[in-house]
Design a protein around this motif. Structure first.
Motif, PDB file in Angstrom:
ATOM      1  N   GLY A 436       0.762  -1.153  -0.134  1.00  0.00           N
ATOM      2  CA  GLY A 436       0.005   0.121  -0.032  1.00  0.00           C
ATOM      3  C   GLY A 436       0.857   1.292  -0.014  1.00  0.00           C
ATOM      4  N   GLU A 437       0.091   2.504  -0.371  1.00  0.00           N
ATOM      5  CA  GLU A 437       0.868   3.602  -0.351  1.00  0.00           C
ATOM      6  C   GLU A 437       1.346   3.918   1.104  1.00  0.00           C
ATOM      7  N   LYS A 438       0.774   3.736   1.999  1.00  0.00           N
ATOM      8  CA  LYS A 438       1.111   3.920   3.559  1.00  0.00           C
ATOM      9  C   LYS A 438       1.475   2.496   4.022  1.00  0.00           C
ATOM     10  N   ASN A 439       2.592   2.476   4.421  1.00  0.00           N
ATOM     11  CA  ASN A 439       2.890   0.914   5.004  1.00  0.00           C
ATOM     12  C   ASN A 439       3.910   1.161   6.107  1.00  0.00           C
ATOM     13  N   ALA A 440       3.978   0.028   6.985  1.00  0.00           N
ATOM     14  CA  ALA A 440       5.128  -0.029   8.131  1.00  0.00           C
ATOM     15  C   ALA A 440       6.415   0.347   7.734  1.00  0.00           C
ATOM     16  N   LEU A 441       6.893   0.210   6.397  1.00  0.00           N
ATOM     17  CA  LEU A 441       8.096   0.568   5.879  1.00  0.00           C
ATOM     18  C   LEU A 441       8.547   1.871   5.542  1.00  0.00           C
ATOM     19  N   GLY A 442       7.645   2.751   5.285  1.00  0.00           N
ATOM     20  CA  GLY A 442       7.439   4.020   4.775  1.00  0.00           C
ATOM     21  C   GLY A 442       8.084   4.255   3.215  1.00  0.00           C
ATOM     22  N   THR A 443       8.064   2.856   2.657  1.00  0.00           N
ATOM     23  CA  THR A 443       8.512   2.845   1.177  1.00  0.00           C
ATOM     24  C   THR A 443       7.308   2.383   0.526  1.00  0.00           C
ATOM     25  N   PRO A 444       6.511   3.383  -0.096  1.00  0.00           N
ATOM     26  CA  PRO A 444       5.292   3.030  -0.815  1.00  0.00           C
ATOM     27  C   PRO A 444       5.469   1.697  -1.930  1.00  0.00           C
ATOM     28  N   TYR A 445       4.413   0.832  -1.723  1.00  0.00           N
ATOM     29  CA  TYR A 445       4.620  -0.436  -2.468  1.00  0.00           C
ATOM     30  C   TYR A 445       3.133  -0.770  -2.878  1.00  0.00           C
ATOM     31  N   PRO A 446       2.436  -0.230  -3.849  1.00  0.00           N
ATOM     32  CA  PRO A 446       1.106  -0.080  -4.292  1.00  0.00           C
ATOM     33  C   PRO A 446       0.610  -1.659  -4.287  1.00  0.00           C
ATOM     34  N   ALA A 447       1.062  -2.426  -4.904  1.00  0.00           N
ATOM     35  CA  ALA A 447       0.588  -3.889  -4.864  1.00  0.00           C
ATOM     36  C   ALA A 447      -0.840  -3.836  -5.213  1.00  0.00           C
ATOM     37  N   LYS A 448      -1.614  -3.393  -6.039  1.00  0.00           N
ATOM     38  CA  LYS A 448      -2.982  -3.201  -6.091  1.00  0.00           C
ATOM     39  C   LYS A 448      -3.796  -4.397  -6.092  1.00  0.00           C
ATOM     40  N   THR A 449      -3.382  -5.490  -6.689  1.00  0.00           N
ATOM     41  CA  THR A 449      -4.221  -6.544  -6.617  1.00  0.00           C
ATOM     42  C   THR A 449      -4.154  -7.181  -5.075  1.00  0.00           C
ATOM     43  N   ILE A 450      -2.995  -6.921  -4.437  1.00  0.00           N
ATOM     44  CA  ILE A 450      -3.262  -7.538  -3.091  1.00  0.00           C
ATOM     45  C   ILE A 450      -3.939  -6.655  -2.240  1.00  0.00           C
TER      46      ILE A 450
END
Length: 524
Positions: A436-450
């Motif tokens: 997701g755009e906001k995640n625990a890593l501070g590194t956006p990872y959209p992964a829309k299907t997930i």
């Protein structure tokens, strides 16, 4: 549905537990021999629950309270500050909790439905960079109904929401002491947990004393716990051997564990249990090299997890081939299925196919004081493996945790190491926090299907055995993208003086220590 039996066993000091040593019994006075002193290498990054999605939860579980938690032996959330909680609709979108009667904070202020609403709402209002707002993605609003009822309205079905409420991130705080739109600045705490924080010296010591206003499930076996923070395992274990501390948790090195296992007749004991904490690498798509899929896949193709587990951790951890650890419903071995054994030839072919014919320069970052002393050794081993391939030039950099967090939240690191101690025992919690755009890593990872298909669909089902297909598909997408590369899965080790009991009961399903279970033995 969550098979989380720990099968804890004692593997050292067996002789000292026998009748020959004087028949150890539980002390009738929890405070008869002073506080239990616990050593750890993991110190809180903040004392405000709205500001931490990390190991600070260890402290939070003991000084704050949540609506739901995990009493000893429970693998699903049970009431704590709440008297009862349940979904009140058939679609898993309305969740209601009723508070215990007469709830108070440690200073005597009332803990009511408004306090719960304030505590949850401020997490999202503050939205701290390293805070847990990402856990509340399914929450639409919180409603206080009278003094004792709290209703959570969800924007989509979420069968995992009770597990979220049981995390220390959802700790209940006093509205008069915790601002609604900013983190608390001082080192004071006003919670309703089993203990109150008597004193705190950052990075050095925390003194926890019995909270006489506490009403919850914890049956406290001691009246006071002192937590001492160490910079490295060697110093911590020496303090245990010198009887300056009673228990160690978080940060034991493999050498320490092996040494303690060998000391069958010593005055120390070791509790060894199944764990779900993981270690993994994160690739930052802002970096000119790390953003290239071929580079990430070549790294994944070369990394030898077995060598790391054996050479660095002396087989006290297990190689991990998925972000979801073994033992949880939905675990796969997707990284091994796709990449197989480490292969320089396959990695070279991957790079050649992308037109990359030079040594790839990458900078790997790690933290010096969060995951144990072997972290530096592990990154040296990663550097050795990758450079020996002739395909990479690796530069290593490190920082203490507090500044390390700031760096990766700002996107400063091309590749960085992280560990993950689960928020709750479900495969969802090893996927959702990292995408997701906001995640625990501070590194956006959209992964829309997930984020828009697989996880939402899986959360409509309370029987988690029925969502294995969705969880497997999500893990395969992570492998295909290779933005996250799992390395190993840990086990839980707790070392203690032989006169300490309760260690095997003190670890909850999310590997957080319930310090109230620790107590001293007496003899006749």
């Amino acid at each position: 549905m969550f098979n989380r039996n720990r099968f804890l066993r004692r593997v050292a000091a067996i002789a000292s537990l026998s009748l020959a040593t004087g028949c150890g019994l539980l002390s009738s006075d929890p405070n008869s021999q002073g506080p239990i002193v616990v050593g750890t290498t993991s110190s809180p990054s903040t004392l405000d629950p709205a500001g931490a999605w990390d190991g600070s939860w260890e402290m939070f579980r003991n000084i704050y309270q949540t609506l739901l938690a995990y009493p000893n032996g429970a693998t699903t959330p049970q009431p704590d500050a709440a008297e009862s909680c349940a979904f009140t609709d058939s679609g898993n979108r309305t969740y209601s909790c009723r508070l215990r009667d007469g709830m108070e904070f440690a200073d005597g202020d009332p803990l009511n439905a408004k306090a719960v609403q304030h505590s949850i709402d401020r997490i999202r209002s503050i939205n701290a960079p390293s805070g847990p707002a990402g856990l509340l993605g399914s929450l639409e609003s919180v409603e206080a109904v009278g003094d004792r009822e709290v209703v959570f309205h969800l924007n989509k079905a979420d069968a995992t929401f009770p597990f979220v409420l049981a995390t220390p991130a959802m700790s209940i705080v006093d509205p008069s002491d915790y601002p609604s739109r900013s983190l608390r600045k001082d080192s004071q705490v006003n919670g309703s947990g089993p203990y109150r924080l008597e004193s705190y010296e950052e990075g050095k010591e925390a003194v926890l004393v019995r909270n006489d206003h506490y009403r919850g499930f914890a049956d406290r076996q001691n009246n006071e716990v002192t937590i001492r923070y160490f910079q490295d395992s060697a110093t911590m274990v020496k303090a245990l051997r010198d009887k300056q501390i009673d228990v160690t948790y978080r940060g034991l090195t493999a050498d320490d564990i092996i040494d303690l296992q060998k000391q069958g007749g010593s005055d120390l004991q070791l509790v060894d249990g199944a764990g779900t904490d993981i270690s993994y690498l994160v690739f930052n798509p802002k970096d000119s090299w790390a953003k290239q899929p071929a580079v990430r896949k070549a790294v994944a193709q070369i990394v030898d997890r077995g060598a790391i587990a054996h050479k660095v951790y002396k087989d006290t951890v297990d190689p991990l081939y998925s972000m979801v650890p073994k033992g949880l419903t939905g675990h796969t071995t997707s990284y091994f299925d796709d990449f197989g054994d480490p292969s320089v030839a396959k990695a070279r072919k991957i790079l050649d196919g992308a037109g990359i014919h030079q040594r790839v320069p990458l900078t790997f970052w790690y933290t010096t004081d969060r995951y144990g002393s072997e972290t530096a050794v592990m990154f040296q081993e990663l550097k050795r493996q990758l450079e020996n391939s002739g395909l990479f030039t690796i530069t290593l950099r490190s920082r203490p945790w507090k500044t390390y967090v700031v760096g990766y939240q700002k996107g400063e690191y091309p590749v960085f190491g992280r560990g993950w101690f689960p928020d709750f025992p479900d495969a969802d919690n090893f996927i959702a926090p990292f995408v997701g755009e906001k995640n625990a890593l501070g590194t956006p990872y959209p992964a829309k299907t997930i984020t828009t298909v697989l996880l939402p669909h899986s959360r409509t089902e309370t029987d988690r055995g029925k969502v294995v297909k969705d969880l497997g598909a999500a893990q395969q997408i992570i492998v295909n993208d290779t933005r996250l590369v799992p390395l190993w899965q840990g086990r839980q080790f707790l070392a203690a003086s032989d006169d300490i009991a309760g260690g095997e009961r003190s670890l909850d399903p999310s590997t957080i220590m319930m310090m109230w279970e620790l107590h001293r033995k007496t003899s006749w």
